[in-house]
Scaffold this active site. Structure first.
Site, PDB file in Angstrom:
ATOM      1  N   LYS A  14       0.832  -1.212   0.000  1.00 43.34           N
ATOM      2  CA  LYS A  14       0.000   0.000   0.000  1.00 43.34           C
ATOM      3  C   LYS A  14       0.869   1.265   0.000  1.00 43.34           C
ATOM      4  O   LYS A  14       0.593   2.204  -0.724  1.00 43.34           O
ATOM      5  CB  LYS A  14      -0.947   0.015   1.217  1.00 43.34           C
ATOM      6  CG  LYS A  14      -1.886  -1.192   1.267  1.00 43.34           C
ATOM      7  CD  LYS A  14      -2.894  -1.093   2.403  1.00 43.34           C
ATOM      8  CE  LYS A  14      -2.282  -1.149   3.781  1.00 43.34           C
ATOM      9  NZ  LYS A  14      -1.725  -2.452   4.159  1.00 43.34           N
ATOM     10  N   ARG A  89      -9.610   0.494   9.107  1.00 47.22           N
ATOM     11  CA  ARG A  89      -9.130  -0.838   9.462  1.00 47.22           C
ATOM     12  C   ARG A  89     -10.170  -1.614  10.263  1.00 47.22           C
ATOM     13  O   ARG A  89      -9.935  -2.769  10.612  1.00 47.22           O
ATOM     14  CB  ARG A  89      -7.866  -0.698  10.306  1.00 47.22           C
ATOM     15  CG  ARG A  89      -6.593  -1.198   9.649  1.00 47.22           C
ATOM     16  CD  ARG A  89      -5.482  -1.007  10.652  1.00 47.22           C
ATOM     17  NE  ARG A  89      -4.267  -1.668  10.301  1.00 47.22           N
ATOM     18  CZ  ARG A  89      -3.284  -1.133   9.588  1.00 47.22           C
ATOM     19  NH1 ARG A  89      -3.411   0.085   9.090  1.00 47.22           N
ATOM     20  NH2 ARG A  89      -2.180  -1.805   9.373  1.00 47.22           N
ATOM     21  N   ARG A 128      11.486  -6.183   4.881  1.00 45.93           N
ATOM     22  CA  ARG A 128      11.363  -4.765   5.212  1.00 45.93           C
ATOM     23  C   ARG A 128      11.929  -4.508   6.611  1.00 45.93           C
ATOM     24  O   ARG A 128      12.574  -3.487   6.845  1.00 45.93           O
ATOM     25  CB  ARG A 128       9.889  -4.338   5.133  1.00 45.93           C
ATOM     26  CG  ARG A 128       9.665  -2.862   5.418  1.00 45.93           C
ATOM     27  CD  ARG A 128       8.259  -2.420   5.054  1.00 45.93           C
ATOM     28  NE  ARG A 128       7.266  -2.805   6.065  1.00 45.93           N
ATOM     29  CZ  ARG A 128       5.965  -2.583   5.944  1.00 45.93           C
ATOM     30  NH1 ARG A 128       5.471  -2.014   4.865  1.00 45.93           N
ATOM     31  NH2 ARG A 128       5.131  -2.953   6.896  1.00 45.93           N
ATOM     32  N   ARG A 134      11.598  -1.031  11.597  1.00 44.77           N
ATOM     33  CA  ARG A 134      10.283  -1.208  12.242  1.00 44.77           C
ATOM     34  C   ARG A 134      10.279  -2.493  13.050  1.00 44.77           C
ATOM     35  O   ARG A 134      10.327  -3.583  12.494  1.00 44.77           O
ATOM     36  CB  ARG A 134       9.181  -1.240  11.177  1.00 44.77           C
ATOM     37  CG  ARG A 134       8.703   0.142  10.781  1.00 44.77           C
ATOM     38  CD  ARG A 134       7.604   0.081   9.758  1.00 44.77           C
ATOM     39  NE  ARG A 134       6.426  -0.650  10.221  1.00 44.77           N
ATOM     40  CZ  ARG A 134       5.278  -0.669   9.566  1.00 44.77           C
ATOM     41  NH1 ARG A 134       5.158  -0.023   8.430  1.00 44.77           N
ATOM     42  NH2 ARG A 134       4.253  -1.347  10.042  1.00 44.77           N
ATOM     43  N   ARG A 146      -0.605  -9.586  13.494  1.00 46.42           N
ATOM     44  CA  ARG A 146      -1.162  -8.567  12.586  1.00 46.42           C
ATOM     45  C   ARG A 146      -2.054  -9.215  11.531  1.00 46.42           C
ATOM     46  O   ARG A 146      -3.081  -8.660  11.164  1.00 46.42           O
ATOM     47  CB  ARG A 146      -0.036  -7.747  11.947  1.00 46.42           C
ATOM     48  CG  ARG A 146       0.509  -6.705  12.919  1.00 46.42           C
ATOM     49  CD  ARG A 146       1.916  -6.300  12.592  1.00 46.42           C
ATOM     50  NE  ARG A 146       2.046  -5.560  11.368  1.00 46.42           N
ATOM     51  CZ  ARG A 146       3.208  -5.415  10.717  1.00 46.42           C
ATOM     52  NH1 ARG A 146       4.306  -5.971  11.182  1.00 46.42           N
ATOM     53  NH2 ARG A 146       3.259  -4.702   9.619  1.00 46.42           N
TER      54      ARG A 146
HETATM   55  P1  ADP Z   1       1.065  -2.306   7.917  1.00 52.06           P
HETATM   56  O1  ADP Z   1       2.379  -2.369   7.223  1.00 52.06           O
HETATM   57  O2  ADP Z   1       0.903  -3.367   8.955  1.00 52.06           O
HETATM   58  O3  ADP Z   1      -0.113  -2.209   6.985  1.00 52.06           O
HETATM   59  P2  ADP Z   1       0.782   0.437   8.999  1.00 52.06           P
HETATM   60  O4  ADP Z   1       2.028   1.176   8.783  1.00 52.06           O
HETATM   61  O5  ADP Z   1      -0.420   0.833   8.201  1.00 52.06           O
HETATM   62  O6  ADP Z   1       1.125  -1.076   8.806  1.00 52.06           O
HETATM   63  O7  ADP Z   1       0.374   0.434  10.539  1.00 52.06           O
HETATM   64  C1  ADP Z   1       1.242  -0.009  11.547  1.00 52.06           C
HETATM   65  C2  ADP Z   1       0.496  -0.188  12.864  1.00 52.06           C
HETATM   66  O8  ADP Z   1      -0.145   1.068  13.242  1.00 52.06           O
HETATM   67  C3  ADP Z   1      -0.641  -1.200  12.828  1.00 52.06           C
HETATM   68  O9  ADP Z   1      -0.193  -2.523  13.055  1.00 52.06           O
HETATM   69  C4  ADP Z   1      -1.542  -0.674  13.966  1.00 52.06           C
HETATM   70  O10 ADP Z   1      -1.038  -1.014  15.222  1.00 52.06           O
HETATM   71  C5  ADP Z   1      -1.418   0.830  13.833  1.00 52.06           C
HETATM   72  N1  ADP Z   1      -2.473   1.406  12.954  1.00 52.06           N
HETATM   73  C6  ADP Z   1      -2.277   1.980  11.737  1.00 52.06           C
HETATM   74  N2  ADP Z   1      -3.438   2.381  11.203  1.00 52.06           N
HETATM   75  C7  ADP Z   1      -4.407   2.038  12.086  1.00 52.06           C
HETATM   76  C8  ADP Z   1      -5.833   2.156  12.095  1.00 52.06           C
HETATM   77  N3  ADP Z   1      -6.506   2.691  11.072  1.00 52.06           N
HETATM   78  N4  ADP Z   1      -6.507   1.692  13.189  1.00 52.06           N
HETATM   79  C9  ADP Z   1      -5.857   1.138  14.206  1.00 52.06           C
HETATM   80  N5  ADP Z   1      -4.527   0.972  14.262  1.00 52.06           N
HETATM   81  C10 ADP Z   1      -3.796   1.422  13.214  1.00 52.06           C
END
Ligand code: ADP
Length: 188
Positions: A14, A89, A128, A134, A146
């Site tokens: 994404k 989400r 990554r 991260r 996750r």
């Molecule tokens: P990923 O690579 O897992 O898609 P993101 O960078 O979008 O990760 O998000 C990393 C973390 O931030 C998630 O695992 C969650 O803990 C938190 N997070 C991000 N966006 C949301 C959301 N919309 N609602 C709840 N938690 C979120």
């Protein structure tokens, strides 16, 4: 105004695709993950609270992320549109987003979903994790959690947008270029 939800599991691409899409379509990238990590880096109270969830692979509570997104939308009411990345989400977040956008008169046009299988996702996330720093990408147990959270809480959004006739799947196993081309076909 063009408002797009870029959807898919952790590691689906994404962020990579968002960068290209905002460049081409001049949309605003709204990544809740990026905003939360920035808050954490600055050591704000919100960032510290969010880190308790992020580090375990759990979702940050809905009211926190919904508030963040509302602020960002209201700061950019004259934008050409948004790419929502990592938001919504949960179905609660999806409903809140519909309400926020209803007020602007510009609802979500499409949900574009990157479809990638879990073995490939795990490989990508661990790779990554080697370079991004991260912590949530470096630990297999956190990654597995996750996926579980994604399947339980996030995947129901597929039906939520399907019911609105807005769901479009894209094969995310293809090369970055091919995926980008497929996304553009849906946006043009
Ligand atoms: P990923 O690579 O897992 O898609 P993101 O960078 O979008 O990760 O998000 C990393 C973390 O931030 C998630 O695992 C969650 O803990 C938190 N997070 C991000 N966006 C949301 C959301 N919309 N609602 C709840 N938690 C979120």
């Amino acid at each position: 105004m063009k408002n797009i939800v870029l959807f898919g599991p952790p590691g689906a691409g994404k962020g990579t695709q968002s960068e290209r899409l905002i460049d081409k379509y001049k949309l605003i990238h709204l990544s809740t993950g990026d905003i939360l990590r920035a808050e954490r880096k600055e050591g704000t109270p919100l960032g510290q609270k969010a880190n308790e969830y992020i580090s375990k692979g759990e979702l940050v509570p809905d009211d926190i992320v919904i508030g963040m997104v509302a602020n960002k939308i209201n700061e950019n009411l004259d934008a050409k549109g948004f790419i929502f990345d990592g938001f919504p989400r949960t179905v609660t977040q999806g409903k809140a987003l519909d309400e926020m956008l209803h007020k602007t008169g510009h609802p979500i046009n499409k949900m574009l979903a990157l479809e990638v299988d879990e073995d490939e996702l795990t490989k990508r996330l661990l790779l990554r994790g080697e370079t991004s720093g991260r912590a949530d990408d470096q630990d297999e147990a956190t990654i597995r959690n996750r996926f579980k959270v994604y399947n339980d809480e996030t995947l129901p959004l597929k039906e939520f947008y399907k019911a609105q006739g807005k769901y479009y799947g894209v094969d995310g196993m293809n090369s970055i270029e091919m995926v980008f081309d497929d996304l553009c076909k849906h946006l043009d």
